[in-house]
Each structure stands twice: as structure tokens, then as C-alpha cells.
Scaffold this active site. Structure first.
Site, PDB file in Angstrom:
ATOM      1  N   ARG A  24       0.989  -1.253   0.035  1.00  0.00           N
ATOM      2  CA  ARG A  24      -0.049   0.206  -0.105  1.00  0.00           C
ATOM      3  C   ARG A  24       0.954   1.236  -0.028  1.00  0.00           C
ATOM      4  O   ARG A  24       1.700   1.353   0.978  1.00  0.00           O
ATOM      5  CB  ARG A  24      -0.837  -0.112   1.149  1.00  0.00           C
ATOM      6  CG  ARG A  24      -1.915   1.073   1.412  1.00  0.00           C
ATOM      7  CD  ARG A  24      -1.406   2.278   2.156  1.00  0.00           C
ATOM      8  NE  ARG A  24      -2.157   3.463   2.514  1.00  0.00           N
ATOM      9  CZ  ARG A  24      -1.983   4.676   2.693  1.00  0.00           C
ATOM     10  NH1 ARG A  24      -0.737   4.772   3.202  1.00  0.00           N
ATOM     11  NH2 ARG A  24      -2.749   5.358   3.259  1.00  0.00           N
TER      12      ARG A  24
ATOM     13  N   ASP B 139       1.700   4.999   0.429  1.00  0.00           N
ATOM     14  CA  ASP B 139       1.286   6.258   1.083  1.00  0.00           C
ATOM     15  C   ASP B 139       1.369   7.403   0.117  1.00  0.00           C
ATOM     16  O   ASP B 139       2.424   7.599  -0.714  1.00  0.00           O
ATOM     17  CB  ASP B 139       2.106   6.407   2.272  1.00  0.00           C
ATOM     18  CG  ASP B 139       1.563   7.546   3.168  1.00  0.00           C
ATOM     19  OD1 ASP B 139       0.284   7.519   3.587  1.00  0.00           O
ATOM     20  OD2 ASP B 139       2.289   8.588   3.347  1.00  0.00           O
TER      21      ASP B 139
ATOM     22  N   GLU C   3      -2.608   5.377  -2.157  1.00  0.00           N
ATOM     23  CA  GLU C   3      -3.626   6.349  -1.552  1.00  0.00           C
ATOM     24  C   GLU C   3      -3.301   7.636  -2.192  1.00  0.00           C
ATOM     25  O   GLU C   3      -2.459   8.406  -2.409  1.00  0.00           O
ATOM     26  CB  GLU C   3      -3.216   6.436   0.011  1.00  0.00           C
ATOM     27  CG  GLU C   3      -4.055   7.482   0.662  1.00  0.00           C
ATOM     28  CD  GLU C   3      -3.336   8.353   1.758  1.00  0.00           C
ATOM     29  OE1 GLU C   3      -3.970   9.102   2.311  1.00  0.00           O
ATOM     30  OE2 GLU C   3      -1.795   8.722   1.344  1.00  0.00           O
TER      31      GLU C   3
ATOM     32  N   ASP D 137      -7.324   7.638   8.578  1.00  0.00           N
ATOM     33  CA  ASP D 137      -7.201   8.818   8.566  1.00  0.00           C
ATOM     34  C   ASP D 137      -8.558   9.616   8.573  1.00  0.00           C
ATOM     35  O   ASP D 137      -8.878  10.831   8.551  1.00  0.00           O
ATOM     36  CB  ASP D 137      -6.761   9.359   7.166  1.00  0.00           C
ATOM     37  CG  ASP D 137      -5.178   9.007   7.000  1.00  0.00           C
ATOM     38  OD1 ASP D 137      -4.577   8.740   8.049  1.00  0.00           O
ATOM     39  OD2 ASP D 137      -4.849   8.733   5.998  1.00  0.00           O
TER      40      ASP D 137
ATOM     41  N   HIS E  41       1.671  12.955  -4.090  1.00  0.00           N
ATOM     42  CA  HIS E  41       2.661  14.043  -3.750  1.00  0.00           C
ATOM     43  C   HIS E  41       4.000  13.765  -4.285  1.00  0.00           C
ATOM     44  O   HIS E  41       4.820  14.357  -4.077  1.00  0.00           O
ATOM     45  CB  HIS E  41       2.872  13.974  -2.114  1.00  0.00           C
ATOM     46  CG  HIS E  41       1.387  14.527  -1.431  1.00  0.00           C
ATOM     47  ND1 HIS E  41       1.126  15.712  -1.479  1.00  0.00           N
ATOM     48  CD2 HIS E  41       0.461  13.821  -0.668  1.00  0.00           C
ATOM     49  CE1 HIS E  41      -0.099  15.902  -0.828  1.00  0.00           C
ATOM     50  NE2 HIS E  41      -0.547  14.590  -0.546  1.00  0.00           N
TER      51      HIS E  41
END
Ligand code: ABC
Ligand code: CA
Length: 485
Positions: A210, A212, A236, A304, A216
Site C-alpha cells: 500500500r 502512501d 493512496e 485517517d 505527492h
């Protein structure tokens, strides 16, 4: 394992620090203090029965690498997202042997291990110059292997989420604890990260990662990274627009289904919610994503967001919303604690320790989850095209109901709530082609059957706002544990 090998899986997401301790301690965990509470890899290994008995065949654990040690303004790195050294593991969770034992124990059971990984940033506590309105400075020598300022983008916090360069090259976090944004444009850094992920996957026999903060890091970083990982990748990208996620579905195997999550959450939080907003998003995603909705990671909760039961504790609404991830084209993901009825609000309150429950399997939602997993497994067994045929929605005149068809499953959902009386119903015409004339159709939540009419249609009356999950009785046969006759 490959994306295809993950297609039929069902994932249990847990936070390593909060799931189970090594010696079955019963000490409470104060989520608000944001400190390590003692969960370990050994603890997970010891409680795989609990996870497997609910029907899950994959476990997603927190990031495993060494993190910043000690207190920050936001507590300790118990969640694992504050990398300090990519070449060491986080000893708060155990030893390398412990992690390998967890991996081996999963594989012995035919289960998969998914590990959360972070590329976008590493973390070192800033000096406190920002208190005087100045930019903070950092001691990068604390970080391994990226130990100089050159390894990072120049300091700037992301101001404008509509500016993709900002999103990629400025920093997440805040003034108090900025997360040092790795210079993922630097070819040497790219090589280091690609070699790192290849090594990590090999060393711990990881089946999927997974990833993160995918949005970004520039998109064209990801294909080589995913290739180096050599296993299933799910990313994500926290955004509510399918148009934004689309590009990412082309560079990694799979994305967490945030666009559907937003209308799922609001749609089922109250009888005023709008369920057709879910349909709209799904139809968009089916048209635009590289693999349609297949392989998206479908979830109702994660670490989150506030838990669903922080918004409503109407158990009819809860059971409807929980059903969604298991009856669509995506891969279902359940965040630990949901099955125990946890109600925590936003981070850090949504990160409760599980051990105070004693891993109680008599809870109603544990039962609900078992049925959901069993029904999905039964559907896969009954229809070898189940995992490759797109779901569809069967039109309903009432906006408080949703009929999701993924043969042999027919999910009937409603947000009428447990106080609803009488009028809610689903009408499935024979022209939908789901059932044969007169065929016996079972609601697997209650193991009650009805007969299709002479055209193969059914009309189902809702009972106390509960969801219904229908399947032809003839197909239950292959399903272990589902409505034993
Ligand atoms: C810590 C404290 C918190 C405190 C916070 C400021 O600092 O614990 O209590 O409030 C880790 C830890 C967190 C920690 C952070 C920061 O690090 O788990 O506890 O918070 O130190 C991933 C992980 C997450 C992890 C990190 C960092 C990233 O899942 O657990 O956090 O490694 C952004 C990122 C996303 C990230 C998320 C937390 O922040 O993109 O990857 N998650 C907008 C932006 C999003 C942004 C979001 C929240 O705000 O577009 O990019 O997510 O800041 C929709 C819009 C969205 C919008 C949402 C809110 O609304 O479409 O775009 O999202 O309508
Ligand atoms: Ca970045």
C-alpha cells in the site's frame, strides 16, 4: 503476488501498534496521547485466527521501517509514517525474525501480507525557529540514507492543492512538524528507492504494498517503483474526484477508492443522504479508470477518517454502509475495530487498541463481516466471471434505495434507517435477467428465501432499514458457512 492474484482477496487493515500485544496485555491505550501502546508483529501472528475466521485472506499492516524516536508536538511515531531510516525496521513492533514469522504464518494459512510504504517524505524534528515566524531548519544527518538538505525539495508547505507542482514538491505536515519532502526527481534517489522496495519485498516475502501519499510524488516516478516492487501495488490518493485519480490508475495496479468513499459516507450517515451520488461516481470510474472499478480498494473506514459510527450509530445504516465494499467490483478492505463497533472520531481517536475487546467474536458486526466475506467467496465459487464482470445498478424509483447487481449477488441497500416503517422496497424486474422464473432466492443475512415471479423478477420489502444480500438458493451449495440448510 500479482494484481490478478489479489483480485478475489479481502483485506483486513490494522495498525500494528493498536491491534495486539505480544503478551496479551490488557493495559488500556489512551489514543489522545498519541503514544506507542505496545502492539507488535508477534501480537498479530498470535491473532491470525481472529482475522481469518472472519473470512479475510490478506492483512495490511502499518509501515515497518525505523521511525523517528521520542516525542514530537504530535506525539510518537506509533503509526509508522515518520521514516527515519529506510534500511532498518521499527523495533517497537519487534525484530526482523518476528516480521518474518508473521509473513510465514500468513503464507501457511494461504493469506497475503500487505505492507504500507512511504516514498514521499522522511522525518526529522525541526528546530523551533518557526516560532519566530522563520522557516524551521532540520538536522538531516539524523536520517538514513538521505542525510543532506540536497536530498529534499526546498522547504515550503503545500499552500494550494490545485497546483500539482505544489502538491508534489512542497511538503505535507504543518509548521509544527513538516515532513521532509524527498527529491524524487533526482535519479540517484529514484534508484535508491527502487532498490529499497525490491529488497524489502524480497526480504519479508511481502505480497503487496500500500503506497502512501501517491499524489505527492510525480506520476512518472511510479511505474518503475511498482515494477521494482514486483508485487501488487495499491496507492493512496486522497481526493474525491475520479478525474484526478484516473491518471494514477495508469501507473500503479490499483487505487484506494476515495471518490466513492465520500458519497458512501454521507449517503449512509442519515436518511437524508443521497445514494444516487454513489452511482454517479461509480459510473464515472467504470468509464475512466484504466481497469474500471476493478482492483480499486473499497473501504468504509481507515486510520485517517473518523469511524463511520462517529457519525451515526443507527445499526441499520451501519450494516448497509458496511455491505458496500463487499458487493462491488473493488477489493474489500475492512479497518480493524469496525467489526467491534468502534466509534472513534478523527485522528488520533480512530486508532483505538483492539485488545480491550478480548477479540470478542460474539459481536453482531463480526457476524455481519463473516457473512459478507462468505457471500463474496460463494459468488466467486459460483460464477467464474464474478471477478471480471462489472457490477451494474438496477434502476429504482426511490432515492433512498440502491440495488447493486453483480451476479450471482444482488445487494439491496437503503439509508431509510432503523426507525423506518414499511414503505421502503426494491423492485427488480424480470428483465434484469438475474433470476429464473419461480426460482428460490435467499437473503443471506437472514437465510430467508422468497420466490421469483413467473418472469424472474422480485419485489423485496425492507425490514427495519436493514440491507439484504440476495443469491439464488441453488448457488449456496458451494458456500461453506453460508446459510447451512
Ligand atoms: C499528525 C497528527 C494529527 C494532526 C496532523 C496535523 O499531524 O497525528 O492528529 O492532525 C501520518 C500520521 C498522522 C499524522 C501525519 C502528519 O502523518 O498517520 O497521524 O498526523 O504527521 C497519508 C496516511 C496518513 C499519514 C500520512 C503521512 C499520509 O494515510 O496516515 O499521516 O505519511 C493528505 C495527504 C494524504 C495523507 C493525509 C493525512 O493528508 O494527501 O496522503 N494520508 C485534502 C487534500 C489531501 C490531504 C487532506 C488532509 O486534505 O487534498 O491531500 O491528505 O490534509 C475532499 C477533497 C480532498 C481533501 C478532503 C479533506 O476533502 O477532495 O482533496 O483532502 O473533499
Ligand atoms: Ca513530494
Amino acid at each position: 503476488a500479482t494484481a490478478d492474484e489479489w483480485r478475489g482477496r479481502s483485506i483486513y487493515q490494522l495498525l500494528t501498534d493498536r491491534f495486539a500485544t505480544t503478551n496479551n496485555s490488557s493495559s488500556p491505550c489512551d489514543t489522545t496521547s498519541r503514544k506507542y501502546c505496545g502492539g507488535t508483529w508477534k501480537g498479530i501472528t498470535a491473532h491470525l485466527d481472529y482475522i481469518q475466521a472472519m473470512g479475510f485472506d490478506a492483512v495490511w499492516i502499518s509501515p515497518i521501517v525505523e521511525n523517528l524516536e521520542g516525542e514530537t508536538a504530535y506525539g510518537e511515531a506509533y503509526h509508522g509514517y515518520w521514516t527515519k531510516n529506510i534500511n532498518k525496521i521499527n523495533t517497537n513492533f519487534g525484530t526482523e525474525d518476528d516480521l518474518n514469522e508473521l509473513s510465514a504464518a500468513l503464507h501457511t494459512r494461504g493469506m497475503f501480507l500487505m505492507v504500507d510504504v512511504v516514498v514521499n517524505h522522511l522525518v526529522t524534528v525541526p528546530d523551533n525557529s518557526s516560532k519566530n515566524g522563520q522557516d524551521p531548519t532540520f538536522d538531516y544527518s539524523e536520517i538514513t540514507p538521505f542525510s543532506t538538505a540536497n536530498d529534499y525539495h526546498p522547504f515550503c508547505l503545500i499552500q494550494n492543492y490545485d497546483n500539482q507542482t505544489d502538491v508534489e514538491q512542497c511538503w505535507i505536515g504543518d509548521k509544527v512538524l513538516p515532513l521532509s519532502d524527498l527529491d524524487t526527481e533526482d535519479p540517484e534517489i529514484v534508484t535508491t528507492m527502487n532498490e529499497w522496495i525490491a529488497g524489502l519485498v524480497k526480504k519479508y516475502k511481502i505480497d503487496g504494498v500500500r503506497i502512501d501519499t501517491v499524489k505527492h510524488v510525480r506520476k512518472d516516478f511510479w511505474p518503475d517503483f511498482a515494477k521494482s516492487a514486483g508485487v501488487f501495488t495499491i496507492g493512496e490518493i486522497l481526493d474525491d474526484k475520479t478525474s484526478y485519480l484516473k491518471g494514477y490508475t495508469e501507473v500503479i495496479d490499483s487505487v484506494l477508492d476515495y471518490p466513492t468513499w465520500f458519497p458512501l459516507k454521507t449517503g449512509f450517515t442519515s436518511p437524508q443522504g443521497n445514494l444516487s451520488a454513489i452511482t454517479e461516481i461509480v459510473v464515472e470510474a467504470q468509464k475512466t479508470y484504466k481497469n474500471g472499478m476493478f482492483m480499486t480498494g473499497s473501504f468504509l473506514e481507515n486510520h485517517d477518517q473518523e469511524r463511520f459510527q462517529a457519525a451515526t450509530q443507527d445499526q441499520a445504516l451501519v450494516k448497509n454502509a458496511m455491505t458496500w465494499p463487499f458487493i462491488n467490483d473493488g477489493v474489500p478492505i475492512l479497518y480493524y475495530g469496525q467489526e467491534q463497533g468502534y466509534t472513534g472520531g478523527n485522528d488520533p481517536n480512530n486508532r483505538e487498541a483492539l485488545w480491550p475487546t478480548g477479540f470478542d467474536t460474539s459481536k453482531p458486526l463480526v457476524d455481519h463481516v463473516k457473512t459478507l466475506n462468505a457471500a463474496r467467496k460463494a459468488a466467486v465459487a459460483a460464477n467464474d466471471k464474478f471477478l471480471t464482470t462489472s457490477m451494474s445498478f438496477i434502476g429504482q424509483s426511490d432515492s433512498a434505495v440502491l440495488a447493486v447487481s453483480k451476479p450471482p449477488l444482488l445487494g439491496l441497500l437503503t439509508n431509510a434507517g432503523n426507525k423506518s416503517t414499511g414503505s421502503t422496497k426494491w423492485t427488480i424486474p424480470g428483465s434484469a435477467g438475474l433470476f429464473k422464473a419461480g426460482e428460490s432466492v435467499v437473503n443471506v443475512f437472514e437465510c430467508k428465501s422468497i420466490n421469483a415471479d413467473d418472469k424472474g423478477g422480485i419485489t423485496v420489502q425492507a425490514n427495519g432499514g436493514m440491507p439484504q444480500l440476495m443469491m439464488p438458493a441453488s448457488m449456496l451449495g458451494k458456500a461453506g458457512g453460508l446459510c447451512p440448510s
